[in-house]
Scaffold this motif. Structure first.
Motif, PDB file in Angstrom:
ATOM      1  N   VAL A   1      83.447  72.944 -38.513  1.00 35.86           N
ATOM      2  CA  VAL A   1      82.990  74.317 -38.719  1.00 35.86           C
ATOM      3  C   VAL A   1      81.591  74.551 -38.144  1.00 35.86           C
ATOM      4  O   VAL A   1      81.316  75.592 -37.547  1.00 35.86           O
ATOM      5  CB  VAL A   1      82.994  74.665 -40.227  1.00 35.86           C
ATOM      6  CG1 VAL A   1      82.389  76.048 -40.473  1.00 35.86           C
ATOM      7  CG2 VAL A   1      84.413  74.598 -40.778  1.00 35.86           C
ATOM      8  N   HIS A   2      80.708  73.553 -38.300  1.00 30.07           N
ATOM      9  CA  HIS A   2      79.282  73.782 -38.035  1.00 30.07           C
ATOM     10  C   HIS A   2      78.749  73.194 -36.728  1.00 30.07           C
ATOM     11  O   HIS A   2      77.600  73.458 -36.374  1.00 30.07           O
ATOM     12  CB  HIS A   2      78.454  73.220 -39.192  1.00 30.07           C
ATOM     13  CG  HIS A   2      78.704  73.906 -40.498  1.00 30.07           C
ATOM     14  ND1 HIS A   2      78.390  75.221 -40.718  1.00 30.07           N
ATOM     15  CD2 HIS A   2      79.256  73.447 -41.658  1.00 30.07           C
ATOM     16  CE1 HIS A   2      78.720  75.564 -41.953  1.00 30.07           C
ATOM     17  NE2 HIS A   2      79.255  74.516 -42.542  1.00 30.07           N
ATOM     18  N   HIS A   3      79.537  72.391 -36.004  1.00 30.92           N
ATOM     19  CA  HIS A   3      78.986  71.726 -34.821  1.00 30.92           C
ATOM     20  C   HIS A   3      78.607  72.737 -33.745  1.00 30.92           C
ATOM     21  O   HIS A   3      79.174  73.830 -33.648  1.00 30.92           O
ATOM     22  CB  HIS A   3      79.976  70.707 -34.264  1.00 30.92           C
ATOM     23  CG  HIS A   3      81.117  71.318 -33.496  1.00 30.92           C
ATOM     24  ND1 HIS A   3      82.324  71.696 -34.074  1.00 30.92           N
ATOM     25  CD2 HIS A   3      81.252  71.622 -32.170  1.00 30.92           C
ATOM     26  CE1 HIS A   3      83.126  72.181 -33.160  1.00 30.92           C
ATOM     27  NE2 HIS A   3      82.502  72.153 -31.990  1.00 30.92           N
TER      28      HIS A   3
ATOM     29  N   ALA B   1      78.252  62.909 -38.489  1.00 25.38           N
ATOM     30  CA  ALA B   1      77.555  63.259 -39.724  1.00 25.38           C
ATOM     31  C   ALA B   1      76.472  64.302 -39.452  1.00 25.38           C
ATOM     32  O   ALA B   1      76.305  65.261 -40.216  1.00 25.38           O
ATOM     33  CB  ALA B   1      76.953  62.012 -40.362  1.00 25.38           C
ATOM     34  N   ALA B   2      75.741  64.126 -38.349  1.00 30.17           N
ATOM     35  CA  ALA B   2      74.685  65.077 -37.991  1.00 30.17           C
ATOM     36  C   ALA B   2      75.273  66.449 -37.677  1.00 30.17           C
ATOM     37  O   ALA B   2      74.637  67.485 -37.924  1.00 30.17           O
ATOM     38  CB  ALA B   2      73.891  64.561 -36.796  1.00 30.17           C
ATOM     39  N   ALA B   3      76.506  66.473 -37.149  1.00 28.53           N
ATOM     40  CA  ALA B   3      77.152  67.734 -36.784  1.00 28.53           C
ATOM     41  C   ALA B   3      77.530  68.568 -38.005  1.00 28.53           C
ATOM     42  O   ALA B   3      77.876  69.745 -37.868  1.00 28.53           O
ATOM     43  CB  ALA B   3      78.393  67.460 -35.931  1.00 28.53           C
ATOM     44  N   THR B   4      77.454  67.989 -39.204  1.00 23.05           N
ATOM     45  CA  THR B   4      77.673  68.782 -40.419  1.00 23.05           C
ATOM     46  C   THR B   4      76.503  69.725 -40.655  1.00 23.05           C
ATOM     47  O   THR B   4      76.623  70.698 -41.389  1.00 23.05           O
ATOM     48  CB  THR B   4      77.821  67.889 -41.664  1.00 23.05           C
ATOM     49  OG1 THR B   4      76.571  67.228 -41.942  1.00 23.05           O
ATOM     50  CG2 THR B   4      78.927  66.860 -41.475  1.00 23.05           C
ATOM     51  N   HIS B   5      75.351  69.392 -40.076  1.00 23.77           N
ATOM     52  CA  HIS B   5      74.096  70.111 -40.284  1.00 23.77           C
ATOM     53  C   HIS B   5      73.699  70.092 -41.764  1.00 23.77           C
ATOM     54  O   HIS B   5      73.092  71.037 -42.277  1.00 23.77           O
ATOM     55  CB  HIS B   5      74.172  71.540 -39.727  1.00 23.77           C
ATOM     56  CG  HIS B   5      74.232  71.559 -38.230  1.00 23.77           C
ATOM     57  ND1 HIS B   5      73.278  72.152 -37.450  1.00 23.77           N
ATOM     58  CD2 HIS B   5      75.119  71.010 -37.365  1.00 23.77           C
ATOM     59  CE1 HIS B   5      73.584  71.995 -36.166  1.00 23.77           C
ATOM     60  NE2 HIS B   5      74.700  71.297 -36.103  1.00 23.77           N
ATOM     61  N   ASN B   6      74.077  68.964 -42.404  1.00 25.62           N
ATOM     62  CA  ASN B   6      73.697  68.694 -43.789  1.00 25.62           C
ATOM     63  C   ASN B   6      73.028  67.326 -43.783  1.00 25.62           C
ATOM     64  O   ASN B   6      73.693  66.311 -43.555  1.00 25.62           O
ATOM     65  CB  ASN B   6      74.939  68.706 -44.691  1.00 25.62           C
ATOM     66  CG  ASN B   6      74.628  68.419 -46.157  1.00 25.62           C
ATOM     67  OD1 ASN B   6      73.794  67.578 -46.478  1.00 25.62           O
ATOM     68  ND2 ASN B   6      75.325  69.113 -47.044  1.00 25.62           N
TER      69      ASN B   6
ATOM     70  N   PHE C   1      78.779  57.266 -32.804  1.00 23.37           N
ATOM     71  CA  PHE C   1      79.759  58.347 -32.952  1.00 23.37           C
ATOM     72  C   PHE C   1      79.780  58.861 -34.388  1.00 23.37           C
ATOM     73  O   PHE C   1      79.733  60.077 -34.630  1.00 23.37           O
ATOM     74  CB  PHE C   1      81.152  57.851 -32.552  1.00 23.37           C
ATOM     75  CG  PHE C   1      82.224  58.906 -32.646  1.00 23.37           C
ATOM     76  CD1 PHE C   1      82.565  59.658 -31.539  1.00 23.37           C
ATOM     77  CD2 PHE C   1      82.893  59.138 -33.848  1.00 23.37           C
ATOM     78  CE1 PHE C   1      83.554  60.640 -31.615  1.00 23.37           C
ATOM     79  CE2 PHE C   1      83.877  60.124 -33.932  1.00 23.37           C
ATOM     80  CZ  PHE C   1      84.210  60.872 -32.815  1.00 23.37           C
ATOM     81  N   HIS C   2      79.849  57.944 -35.347  1.00 26.82           N
ATOM     82  CA  HIS C   2      79.933  58.358 -36.747  1.00 26.82           C
ATOM     83  C   HIS C   2      78.633  59.011 -37.218  1.00 26.82           C
ATOM     84  O   HIS C   2      78.663  59.961 -38.007  1.00 26.82           O
ATOM     85  CB  HIS C   2      80.304  57.164 -37.636  1.00 26.82           C
ATOM     86  CG  HIS C   2      81.752  56.795 -37.530  1.00 26.82           C
ATOM     87  ND1 HIS C   2      82.722  57.367 -38.317  1.00 26.82           N
ATOM     88  CD2 HIS C   2      82.396  55.929 -36.707  1.00 26.82           C
ATOM     89  CE1 HIS C   2      83.904  56.868 -37.989  1.00 26.82           C
ATOM     90  NE2 HIS C   2      83.732  56.000 -37.015  1.00 26.82           N
ATOM     91  N   ARG C   3      77.508  58.531 -36.708  1.00 26.55           N
ATOM     92  CA  ARG C   3      76.238  59.181 -37.048  1.00 26.55           C
ATOM     93  C   ARG C   3      76.170  60.584 -36.436  1.00 26.55           C
ATOM     94  O   ARG C   3      75.673  61.521 -37.066  1.00 26.55           O
ATOM     95  CB  ARG C   3      75.062  58.347 -36.551  1.00 26.55           C
ATOM     96  CG  ARG C   3      74.783  57.110 -37.384  1.00 26.55           C
ATOM     97  CD  ARG C   3      73.312  56.700 -37.241  1.00 26.55           C
ATOM     98  NE  ARG C   3      73.062  55.454 -37.946  1.00 26.55           N
ATOM     99  CZ  ARG C   3      73.043  54.259 -37.375  1.00 26.55           C
ATOM    100  NH1 ARG C   3      73.257  54.152 -36.078  1.00 26.55           N
ATOM    101  NH2 ARG C   3      72.808  53.176 -38.078  1.00 26.55           N
ATOM    102  N   ALA C   4      76.657  60.711 -35.206  1.00 26.57           N
ATOM    103  CA  ALA C   4      76.640  62.017 -34.549  1.00 26.57           C
ATOM    104  C   ALA C   4      77.539  63.008 -35.279  1.00 26.57           C
ATOM    105  O   ALA C   4      77.205  64.192 -35.419  1.00 26.57           O
ATOM    106  CB  ALA C   4      77.077  61.881 -33.090  1.00 26.57           C
TER     107      ALA C   4
END
Length: 238
Positions: free
Chosen positions: A119-121, A158-163, A153-156
């Motif tokens: 939703v937020h990326h 997580a960051a794409a949640t913008h949370n 990849f997994h960190r990116a």
């Protein structure tokens, strides 16, 4: 074939080992609050590793609240009273049941993160995911750099949640889960497990692009169940 968890101790992921060493120096007072850590170049030379490995170790220390990084200046040890960090000793994860429990915690966190990221990326988030996939599918996919790219990849995502809290907790857990990737690789035909893992990550990325949180969650769920099976972990999945 059952994953051999003794491989985790022998092949402990380099960034985790370096982070553990620095963390011990901090805990025992040889590096004090406010002290600046040596530069990436010096740490890489000291430990005999690449600068990318050092960056991963610093990221783990930051996730644990032990250091803070200042753009263009370096990494500094935080004050103990202000850390509020989560810490799980590496030795605890050599116990199969403890490791299973941590992996079980990973499931709802990363599945929900995938839904939020769909939703937020933004374009920058998607580029980071694509960069990680490019490294995962490149010539170094058979090496430890493939494991590093998996973590990125997994960190990116997580960051794409913008949370920021998803980034904090998933980064912390993923770093420790990575210690078992070597065990999984040791317990399977390397070509088969690497290609399967890549395909699962591509499916997650493609689901995110649709901006459909249900598809993204399903793709992440499929990946995590597959990862657990490759480690011969039996999870309570509903």
């Amino acid at each position: 074939m059952t994953a051999d968890f003794s491989q985790i101790r022998r092949n402990e992921h380099l960034p985790a080992r370096i982070a553990g060493h620095i963390g011990k120096e901090i805990a025992e007072g040889r590096i004090l609050p406010g002290d600046k850590l040596p530069t990436e170049h010096i740490l890489a030379k000291t430990f005999g590793v690449s600068r990318s490995v050092v960056r991963e170790a610093i990221a783990e220390l930051r996730n644990e609240g032990l250091v803070e990084t200042r753009q263009g200046i370096g990494a500094f040890v935080t004050e103990a009273k202000g850390r509020g960090s989560i810490r799980i000793e590496q030795n605890a994860l050599y116990d199969r049941e403890s490791f299973r429990s941590l992996f079980q915690l990973r499931m709802p966190l990363e599945i929900e993160a995938a839904g939020l990221a769909a939703v937020h990326h933004d374009d920058a988030d998607l580029q980071k995911l694509d960069d990680a996939l490019a490294q995962m599918t490149g010539a170094e996919k058979w090496t430890d750099q493939g494991i590093v790219a998996d973590l990125v990849f997994h960190r990116a995502l997580a960051a794409a949640t913008h949370n920021e809290y998803f980034s904090l907790f998933i980064g912390f857990i993923a770093e420790r889960i990575s210690l078992a990737i070597n065990a999984a690789r040791a317990a399977a035909v390397l070509e088969e497990i690497v290609e399967t893992t890549i395909a699962e990550h591509v499916a997650i990325r493609d689901a995110l692009v649709t901006r459909d949180p249900l598809k993204a969650r399903a793709a992440m769920r499929h990946h995590l169940i597959g990862a657990a099976q490759r480690l011969d972990l039996t999870l309570e999945v509903y």
